[in-house]
Scaffold this motif. Structure first.
Motif, PDB file in Angstrom:
ATOM      1  N   ALA A   1     -25.094  -7.599   1.725  1.00  0.00           N
ATOM      2  CA  ALA A   1     -24.202  -9.011   3.006  1.00  0.00           C
ATOM      3  C   ALA A   1     -24.296  -7.682   3.670  1.00  0.00           C
ATOM      4  CB  ALA A   1     -22.558  -8.804   2.540  1.00  0.00           C
ATOM      5  N   VAL A   2     -24.821  -6.971   4.302  1.00  0.00           N
ATOM      6  CA  VAL A   2     -24.699  -6.009   5.491  1.00  0.00           C
ATOM      7  C   VAL A   2     -26.053  -6.294   5.554  1.00  0.00           C
ATOM      8  CG1 VAL A   2     -25.418  -4.063   6.373  1.00  0.00           C
ATOM      9  CG2 VAL A   2     -22.886  -4.303   4.774  1.00  0.00           C
ATOM     10  N   ARG A   3     -27.242  -6.473   5.308  1.00  0.00           N
ATOM     11  CA  ARG A   3     -28.142  -6.749   5.167  1.00  0.00           C
ATOM     12  C   ARG A   3     -28.673  -8.280   5.611  1.00  0.00           C
ATOM     13  NH1 ARG A   3     -31.269  -5.506   8.100  1.00  0.00           N
ATOM     14  NH2 ARG A   3     -31.190  -3.042   6.894  1.00  0.00           N
ATOM     15  N   PHE A   4     -27.646  -8.651   4.980  1.00  0.00           N
ATOM     16  CA  PHE A   4     -27.915 -10.655   5.411  1.00  0.00           C
ATOM     17  C   PHE A   4     -27.134 -10.571   7.136  1.00  0.00           C
ATOM     18  CE2 PHE A   4     -25.677 -14.878   5.328  1.00  0.00           C
ATOM     19  CZ  PHE A   4     -26.187 -15.519   4.922  1.00  0.00           C
ATOM     20  N   ASN A   5     -26.506  -9.928   6.812  1.00  0.00           N
ATOM     21  CA  ASN A   5     -25.396 -10.518   8.409  1.00  0.00           C
ATOM     22  C   ASN A   5     -26.682  -9.461   9.325  1.00  0.00           C
ATOM     23  OD1 ASN A   5     -23.216 -11.972   7.299  1.00  0.00           O
ATOM     24  ND2 ASN A   5     -22.317 -10.253   6.418  1.00  0.00           N
ATOM     25  N   LEU A   6     -26.798  -8.809   9.057  1.00  0.00           N
ATOM     26  CA  LEU A   6     -28.145  -8.133  10.286  1.00  0.00           C
ATOM     27  C   LEU A   6     -29.522  -9.134  11.063  1.00  0.00           C
ATOM     28  CD1 LEU A   6     -27.451  -4.464   9.740  1.00  0.00           C
ATOM     29  CD2 LEU A   6     -26.430  -5.919  11.447  1.00  0.00           C
ATOM     30  N   ASP A   7     -29.786  -9.298   9.566  1.00  0.00           N
ATOM     31  CA  ASP A   7     -30.774 -10.421   9.789  1.00  0.00           C
ATOM     32  C   ASP A   7     -30.354 -12.039  10.467  1.00  0.00           C
ATOM     33  OD1 ASP A   7     -32.435  -8.284   8.573  1.00  0.00           O
ATOM     34  OD2 ASP A   7     -32.216  -9.401   6.941  1.00  0.00           O
ATOM     35  N   ARG A   8     -29.288 -12.206  10.551  1.00  0.00           N
ATOM     36  CA  ARG A   8     -29.081 -13.026  10.788  1.00  0.00           C
ATOM     37  C   ARG A   8     -28.405 -13.357  12.022  1.00  0.00           C
ATOM     38  NH1 ARG A   8     -30.357 -13.179   5.918  1.00  0.00           N
ATOM     39  NH2 ARG A   8     -30.956 -14.961   4.900  1.00  0.00           N
ATOM     40  N   GLY A   9     -27.883 -12.116  12.738  1.00  0.00           N
ATOM     41  CA  GLY A   9     -27.241 -12.016  13.513  1.00  0.00           C
ATOM     42  C   GLY A   9     -25.339 -12.272  13.725  1.00  0.00           C
ATOM     43  N   CYS A  10     -25.136 -12.421  12.209  1.00  0.00           N
ATOM     44  CA  CYS A  10     -23.895 -12.621  11.745  1.00  0.00           C
ATOM     45  C   CYS A  10     -22.956 -11.765  12.133  1.00  0.00           C
ATOM     46  CB  CYS A  10     -23.913 -12.741  10.546  1.00  0.00           C
ATOM     47  SG  CYS A  10     -24.871 -14.451  10.385  1.00  0.00           S
ATOM     48  N   TYR A  11     -22.166 -11.632  13.096  1.00  0.00           N
ATOM     49  CA  TYR A  11     -21.195 -10.747  13.843  1.00  0.00           C
ATOM     50  C   TYR A  11     -19.674 -10.833  13.572  1.00  0.00           C
ATOM     51  CZ  TYR A  11     -25.131  -9.129  15.392  1.00  0.00           C
ATOM     52  OH  TYR A  11     -26.607  -8.020  15.660  1.00  0.00           O
ATOM     53  N   TYR A  12     -19.200 -11.908  12.845  1.00  0.00           N
ATOM     54  CA  TYR A  12     -17.932 -12.545  12.086  1.00  0.00           C
ATOM     55  C   TYR A  12     -17.173 -11.397  11.533  1.00  0.00           C
ATOM     56  CZ  TYR A  12     -20.466 -15.986   9.845  1.00  0.00           C
ATOM     57  OH  TYR A  12     -21.392 -16.473   9.501  1.00  0.00           O
ATOM     58  N   GLU A  13     -18.548 -10.873   9.979  1.00  0.00           N
ATOM     59  CA  GLU A  13     -17.424 -10.974   9.430  1.00  0.00           C
ATOM     60  C   GLU A  13     -16.829  -8.858   8.818  1.00  0.00           C
ATOM     61  OE1 GLU A  13     -20.506 -11.539   5.774  1.00  0.00           O
ATOM     62  OE2 GLU A  13     -20.059 -14.195   6.499  1.00  0.00           O
ATOM     63  N   GLY A  14     -16.949  -8.473  10.393  1.00  0.00           N
ATOM     64  CA  GLY A  14     -16.741  -7.110  10.626  1.00  0.00           C
ATOM     65  C   GLY A  14     -17.600  -6.064  11.084  1.00  0.00           C
ATOM     66  N   ILE A  15     -18.619  -6.316  11.474  1.00  0.00           N
ATOM     67  CA  ILE A  15     -19.411  -5.830  11.876  1.00  0.00           C
ATOM     68  C   ILE A  15     -19.619  -5.874  13.208  1.00  0.00           C
ATOM     69  CG2 ILE A  15     -22.261  -5.273  11.876  1.00  0.00           C
ATOM     70  CD1 ILE A  15     -22.199  -6.409   9.255  1.00  0.00           C
ATOM     71  N   SER A  16     -19.760  -4.805  14.316  1.00  0.00           N
ATOM     72  CA  SER A  16     -19.383  -5.273  16.083  1.00  0.00           C
ATOM     73  C   SER A  16     -20.736  -5.479  15.802  1.00  0.00           C
ATOM     74  CB  SER A  16     -19.713  -3.321  15.920  1.00  0.00           C
ATOM     75  OG  SER A  16     -18.314  -2.724  15.671  1.00  0.00           O
ATOM     76  N   LEU A  17     -20.489  -6.134  17.231  1.00  0.00           N
ATOM     77  CA  LEU A  17     -21.456  -6.951  18.463  1.00  0.00           C
ATOM     78  C   LEU A  17     -22.587  -5.918  17.835  1.00  0.00           C
ATOM     79  CD1 LEU A  17     -22.012  -9.560  19.114  1.00  0.00           C
ATOM     80  CD2 LEU A  17     -20.636  -9.468  21.114  1.00  0.00           C
ATOM     81  N   ASN A  18     -23.640  -7.203  18.787  1.00  0.00           N
ATOM     82  CA  ASN A  18     -24.807  -6.677  18.164  1.00  0.00           C
ATOM     83  C   ASN A  18     -25.822  -5.207  17.942  1.00  0.00           C
ATOM     84  OD1 ASN A  18     -25.781  -8.361  19.688  1.00  0.00           O
ATOM     85  ND2 ASN A  18     -24.704  -8.068  22.246  1.00  0.00           N
ATOM     86  N   GLU A  19     -24.982  -4.677  16.862  1.00  0.00           N
ATOM     87  CA  GLU A  19     -24.745  -3.937  15.641  1.00  0.00           C
ATOM     88  C   GLU A  19     -26.381  -4.003  15.034  1.00  0.00           C
ATOM     89  OE1 GLU A  19     -25.230  -0.526  14.397  1.00  0.00           O
ATOM     90  OE2 GLU A  19     -23.304  -0.363  14.786  1.00  0.00           O
ATOM     91  N   THR A  20     -27.351  -2.790  15.302  1.00  0.00           N
ATOM     92  CA  THR A  20     -28.695  -2.834  14.865  1.00  0.00           C
ATOM     93  C   THR A  20     -28.773  -1.781  13.498  1.00  0.00           C
ATOM     94  OG1 THR A  20     -29.415  -1.424  15.931  1.00  0.00           O
ATOM     95  CG2 THR A  20     -29.407  -3.879  16.267  1.00  0.00           C
TER      96      THR A  20
END
Length: 177
Positions: A48-67
Motif C-alpha cells: 500500500a505504501v509503495r502504491f501510494n508513493l508511486d501514484r503520489g497519493c497523500y490522503y491515506e496518512g502519508i505526509s504531502l510530498n513524502e518520497t
C-alpha cells in the motif's frame, strides 16, 4: 450469473451494514457470499505504501510530498485507514455474525494463484475454475527487502492479527513467514 464488487474499504463494514446488504439482495432473490482475501500484514502495508508513493497519493496518512519509503511506512501503518484494511479479524468477525460459515470464503494472497486455491474459490462460487489465473501473480511485490526496525514495529503493532490467523488459520504460519 455472478456479480461482484471488491475493495479493501469493505473491511470497515460493520455487521448492521452487512445485514442490510444481505437482506436487500435476498429480497431480490440473490444469494450473497462473502469473499475475504487477506495478505501477510507487513507485505500488505508495504504494498500500500509503495502504491501510494508511486501514484503520489497523500490522503491515506502519508505526509504531502513524502518520497522516502521508510518514512512513509512509519507514517502510514498506525493510521485508521491502514488498520481498517489490515486487521482482517475484524471484518471476519462482522461477517461471521451475519453469514453462515458456508457462505464465507477466506483466502490468502500468498497462495491464491495456486491451482488448488483457484479450484477452491471456484467451487465456493459454484463456477468452473479458470486455471489461467494461476499463470500471473497480480500485485506481486517488486523487490525483496531486508527486515528493518520499522518492519518489526509494524509486526508488533499488528500482533493481534498475526496471532488470530496463526490460531484460526494454521496455514498462515507457513504462508506468512
Amino acid at each position: 450469473v455472478i456479480l461482484a464488487d471488491i475493495t479493501p474499504c469493505y473491511s470497515g463494514l460493520k455487521s448492521n451494514r452487512l445485514e442490510y446488504i444481505k437482506k436487500r439482495f435476498s429480497e431480490k432473490g440473490i444469494e450473497t457470499k462473502v469473499v475475504i482475501l487477506v495478505r501477510e500484514p507487513l507485505s500488505r502495508i508495504k504494498s500500500a505504501v509503495r502504491f501510494n508513493l508511486d501514484r503520489g497519493c497523500y490522503y491515506e496518512g502519508i505526509s504531502l510530498n513524502e518520497t522516502d519509503f521508510q518514512n512513509a511506512l512509519i507514517q502510514y501503518y498506525t493510521t485508521e485507514h491502514c488498520s481498517m484494511r489490515t486487521s482482517y479479524q475484524n471484518i471476519i468477525s462482522e461477517a461471521e455474525g451475519i453469514f453462515s460459515s458456508d457462505n464465507i470464503y477466506i483466502g490468502f494472497y500468498e497462495n491464491m494463484f495456486e491451482r488448488s486455491e483457484v479450484e477452491r474459490l471456484s467451487k465456493f462460487l459454484q463456477i468452473e475454475p479458470n486455471l489461467q489465473y494461476t499463470k500471473v501473480k497480480v500485485n506481486k511485490t517488486k523487490n525483496a527487502v531486508n527486515i528493518t526496525e520499522s518492519d518489526l514495529q509494524v509486526k508488533a503493532f499488528y500482533a493481534d492479527t498475526y496471532e488470530y490467523f496463526y490460531k484460526n488459520f494454521p496455514i498462515s504460519k507457513e504462508l506468512w513467514k
